[in-house]
Design a protein around this motif. Structure first.
Motif, PDB file in Angstrom:
ATOM      1  N   ALA A 112      -2.865  -9.361   5.456  1.00  0.00           N
ATOM      2  CA  ALA A 112      -3.489  -8.128   4.952  1.00  0.00           C
ATOM      3  C   ALA A 112      -4.784  -8.401   4.192  1.00  0.00           C
ATOM      4  CB  ALA A 112      -2.512  -7.391   4.046  1.00  0.00           C
ATOM      5  N   LYS A 113      -5.253  -9.644   4.251  1.00  0.00           N
ATOM      6  CA  LYS A 113      -6.492 -10.041   3.578  1.00  0.00           C
ATOM      7  C   LYS A 113      -6.463  -9.687   2.090  1.00  0.00           C
ATOM      8  CE  LYS A 113      -9.145  -9.487   7.860  1.00  0.00           C
ATOM      9  NZ  LYS A 113      -9.028 -10.903   8.221  1.00  0.00           N
ATOM     10  N   GLY A 114      -5.279  -9.888   1.492  1.00  0.00           N
ATOM     11  CA  GLY A 114      -5.139  -9.689   0.056  1.00  0.00           C
ATOM     12  C   GLY A 114      -4.905  -8.262  -0.394  1.00  0.00           C
ATOM     13  N   ARG A 115      -4.867  -7.311   0.536  1.00  0.00           N
ATOM     14  CA  ARG A 115      -4.598  -5.920   0.121  1.00  0.00           C
ATOM     15  C   ARG A 115      -3.125  -5.750  -0.246  1.00  0.00           C
ATOM     16  NH1 ARG A 115      -8.891  -2.575   1.129  1.00  0.00           N
ATOM     17  NH2 ARG A 115      -7.810  -1.336  -0.454  1.00  0.00           N
ATOM     18  N   PHE A 116      -2.269  -6.608   0.278  1.00  0.00           N
ATOM     19  CA  PHE A 116      -0.898  -6.790  -0.200  1.00  0.00           C
ATOM     20  C   PHE A 116      -0.882  -8.170  -0.834  1.00  0.00           C
ATOM     21  CE2 PHE A 116       3.185  -8.919   0.609  1.00  0.00           C
ATOM     22  CZ  PHE A 116       4.065  -8.049  -0.023  1.00  0.00           C
ATOM     23  N   ASP A 117      -0.363  -8.279  -2.072  1.00  0.00           N
ATOM     24  CA  ASP A 117      -0.443  -9.555  -2.773  1.00  0.00           C
ATOM     25  C   ASP A 117       0.789  -9.727  -3.657  1.00  0.00           C
ATOM     26  OD1 ASP A 117      -1.166 -11.732  -4.559  1.00  0.00           O
ATOM     27  OD2 ASP A 117      -3.245 -11.427  -3.923  1.00  0.00           O
ATOM     28  N   ILE A 118       1.560 -10.785  -3.403  1.00  0.00           N
ATOM     29  CA  ILE A 118       2.798 -10.994  -4.164  1.00  0.00           C
ATOM     30  C   ILE A 118       2.534 -11.440  -5.600  1.00  0.00           C
ATOM     31  CG2 ILE A 118       4.259 -11.441  -2.172  1.00  0.00           C
ATOM     32  CD1 ILE A 118       3.923 -14.451  -2.770  1.00  0.00           C
ATOM     33  N   SER A 119       1.273 -11.717  -5.932  1.00  0.00           N
ATOM     34  CA  SER A 119       0.943 -12.065  -7.318  1.00  0.00           C
ATOM     35  C   SER A 119       0.385 -10.864  -8.087  1.00  0.00           C
ATOM     36  CB  SER A 119      -0.060 -13.221  -7.352  1.00  0.00           C
ATOM     37  OG  SER A 119      -1.317 -12.842  -6.821  1.00  0.00           O
ATOM     38  N   ILE A 120       0.708  -9.666  -7.621  1.00  0.00           N
ATOM     39  CA  ILE A 120       0.216  -8.417  -8.211  1.00  0.00           C
ATOM     40  C   ILE A 120       0.835  -8.119  -9.576  1.00  0.00           C
ATOM     41  CG2 ILE A 120       1.985  -6.935  -7.158  1.00  0.00           C
ATOM     42  CD1 ILE A 120      -1.745  -6.039  -7.337  1.00  0.00           C
ATOM     43  N   GLY A 121       1.811  -8.937 -10.002  1.00  0.00           N
ATOM     44  CA  GLY A 121       2.583  -8.683 -11.212  1.00  0.00           C
ATOM     45  C   GLY A 121       1.809  -8.329 -12.472  1.00  0.00           C
ATOM     46  N   VAL A 296      -0.504  -1.980   5.248  1.00  0.00           N
ATOM     47  CA  VAL A 296      -1.317  -1.075   6.051  1.00  0.00           C
ATOM     48  C   VAL A 296      -1.684   0.188   5.273  1.00  0.00           C
ATOM     49  CG1 VAL A 296      -0.416  -1.962   8.220  1.00  0.00           C
ATOM     50  CG2 VAL A 296       0.656   0.020   7.189  1.00  0.00           C
ATOM     51  N   PHE A 297      -0.831   0.590   4.326  1.00  0.00           N
ATOM     52  CA  PHE A 297      -1.224   1.704   3.466  1.00  0.00           C
ATOM     53  C   PHE A 297      -2.492   1.335   2.700  1.00  0.00           C
ATOM     54  CE2 PHE A 297      -1.519   4.222  -0.301  1.00  0.00           C
ATOM     55  CZ  PHE A 297      -1.102   5.490   0.091  1.00  0.00           C
ATOM     56  N   SER A 298      -2.518   0.121   2.171  1.00  0.00           N
ATOM     57  CA  SER A 298      -3.676  -0.320   1.396  1.00  0.00           C
ATOM     58  C   SER A 298      -4.907  -0.520   2.272  1.00  0.00           C
ATOM     59  CB  SER A 298      -3.346  -1.624   0.665  1.00  0.00           C
ATOM     60  OG  SER A 298      -2.274  -1.437  -0.241  1.00  0.00           O
ATOM     61  N   LEU A 299      -4.706  -0.934   3.518  1.00  0.00           N
ATOM     62  CA  LEU A 299      -5.823  -1.141   4.436  1.00  0.00           C
ATOM     63  C   LEU A 299      -6.457   0.173   4.869  1.00  0.00           C
ATOM     64  CD1 LEU A 299      -4.377  -3.977   6.691  1.00  0.00           C
ATOM     65  CD2 LEU A 299      -6.386  -4.162   5.211  1.00  0.00           C
ATOM     66  N   GLY A 300      -5.681   1.259   4.857  1.00  0.00           N
ATOM     67  CA  GLY A 300      -6.198   2.544   5.301  1.00  0.00           C
ATOM     68  C   GLY A 300      -5.902   2.799   6.766  1.00  0.00           C
ATOM     69  N   LEU A 301      -6.217   4.002   7.233  1.00  0.00           N
ATOM     70  CA  LEU A 301      -5.822   4.453   8.571  1.00  0.00           C
ATOM     71  C   LEU A 301      -6.368   3.566   9.689  1.00  0.00           C
ATOM     72  CD1 LEU A 301      -4.451   6.559  10.389  1.00  0.00           C
ATOM     73  CD2 LEU A 301      -6.565   7.897  10.279  1.00  0.00           C
ATOM     74  N   ASN A 302      -7.659   3.412   9.777  1.00  0.00           N
ATOM     75  CA  ASN A 302      -8.246   2.713  10.922  1.00  0.00           C
ATOM     76  C   ASN A 302      -7.882   1.234  10.954  1.00  0.00           C
ATOM     77  OD1 ASN A 302      -9.503   5.066  11.898  1.00  0.00           O
ATOM     78  ND2 ASN A 302     -11.278   4.762  10.562  1.00  0.00           N
ATOM     79  N   LYS A 303      -8.056   0.531   9.847  1.00  0.00           N
ATOM     80  CA  LYS A 303      -7.718  -0.889   9.805  1.00  0.00           C
ATOM     81  C   LYS A 303      -6.208  -1.092   9.925  1.00  0.00           C
ATOM     82  CE  LYS A 303     -11.736  -2.446   7.122  1.00  0.00           C
ATOM     83  NZ  LYS A 303     -12.186  -3.075   5.849  1.00  0.00           N
ATOM     84  N   GLY A 304      -5.446  -0.148   9.354  1.00  0.00           N
ATOM     85  CA  GLY A 304      -3.992  -0.247   9.434  1.00  0.00           C
ATOM     86  C   GLY A 304      -3.493  -0.128  10.860  1.00  0.00           C
TER      87      GLY A 304
END
Length: 349
Positions: A112-121, A296-304
């Motif tokens: 997800a190129k960092g748009r999902f990140d497990i270190s988001i804590g 994909v929510f974070s990426l948005g419609l087209n990129k998702g």
């Protein structure tokens, strides 16, 4: 100091996904045996449509509690808490469960190129969305915590099954992927116990295991993102598939007339801003769907859509704030829109 009116909403079920039984009646001898408990921070309901002993349910919920005890960051002790406490200092040896989930989390963070990140804590703890202390943090605090979020700084030692966070102050948060892993572990139990037909519902993270007892597909309803009443906009027909949804209505609070949802953008430190209201992922493994729904929510419609179309055996439903619904190519014949307030958009390939 100004008085700020705030409204906090936390939907315990996370995303309500309606299991629709119409179109295939289940006779009396196939009535499900079910059990519900609160675990992994949500309401978990297991429905089994075969002869199932209490032992099966005991194994299921014992396994869920085992996973929670290893991966939670909301108690005094866990393997993930131990990792966080030694951030910037040392590696921590963990169980195969925790190592696998963190490794998968890094994979999807990269995908997800960092748009999902497990270190988001650090940002999750700063905003506290879903708790009574949810608030809009000062910009300077967001900037400081944002700089601690980088999945590349989660270091893995494969041979030792150990994990280290490179910077002090980093916080792993597996909340966006652990439930999916737990659902997949229940599937393993069902296979060992020769269960053929079941519904696993971890707070809206649904796995339609097998098919219905009469051989037909399950109908899984997709939540209307503009309703809190459990209304569905339509349904998907599935068997042996998981359906996982992320949306702006799962957990949120309102401050000074503005709504802030819980899906945070690692790049800005604020809740994601785009035209999506909800995304549902349909695939084979729940851990994948869990991570992808946020990604994909974070990426948005087209990129998702582009990302999902590249992935094998993976489909998605996108609902926009304009009441438009988009489905990926492999799902068109399996999705039915039932709410006339929404418009199904057919994309030109």
């Amino acid at each position: 100091m100004t008085n700020r009116k705030r409204t906090i909403t936390f939907l315990i079920g996370v995303i309500f996904i309606l299991i629709i039984s119409s179109g295939c009646s289940i006779n009396s001898k196939n009535k499900p045996v079910s059990k519900t408990e609160f675990v992994l921070g949500t309401i978990v309901t297991i429905q089994i449509f075969d002869n199932a002993s209490d032992e099966v349910f005991h194994k299921v919920f014992d396994r869920l509690r085992e996973i929670e005890n290893k991966m939670t960051i909301n108690r005094e002790n866990s393997e993930v808490i131990n990792i966080n406490s030694k951030a910037g200092k040392d590696f921590v040896k963990v169980s195969d469960d925790t190592y696998y989930v963190i490794k998968k989390g890094k994979y999807f963070s990269k995908l997800a190129k960092g748009r999902f990140d497990i270190s988001i804590g650090p940002l999750v703890k700063l905003w506290n969305i879903g708790t009574e202390s949810a608030h809009v943090p000062p910009k300077e605090d967001i900037h400081i915590k944002k700089n601690l979020v980088n999945y590349n700084n989660v270091i893995l030692n494969e041979s030792e099954k150990s994990v280290m966070l490179k910077k002090e102050g980093m916080i792993l948060d597996l909340g966006g992927i652990a439930k999916g892993y737990a659902s997949d572990e229940i599937v393993k139990i069902f296979k060992k116990k020769n269960i053929k037909h079941a519904i696993i519902n971890l707070g809206g993270n649904v796995f339609a295991y097998g098919n219905k007892p009469d051989g037909s597909l399950w109908k899984i309803g997709i939540q209307n993102p503009f309703s809190q009443r459990g209304d569905s906009i339509g349904f998907v027909n599935v068997a042996n598939k998981t359906v996982v949804t992320s949306g702006i209505y799962e957990r949120f609070f309102e401050e000074d007339g503005r709504r802030y949802h819980h899906i945070l953008d690692p790049n800005t430190g604020y809740p994601v801003e785009n035209n999506l209201a909800g995304v549902s992922i349909i695939t084979n493994k729940s851990i994948d769907a869990d991570a992808l729904s946020t990604s994909v929510f974070s990426l948005g419609l087209n990129k998702g859509i582009k990302l999902i179309e590249r992935l094998e055996d993976t489909e998605a439903i996108f609902i926009t704030k304009d009441f438009e619904v988009y489905v990926t190519s492999g799902l068109v014949e399996y999705f039915t829109l039932t709410d006339s307030n929404f418009k199904l958009i057919k994309r030109s390939e």
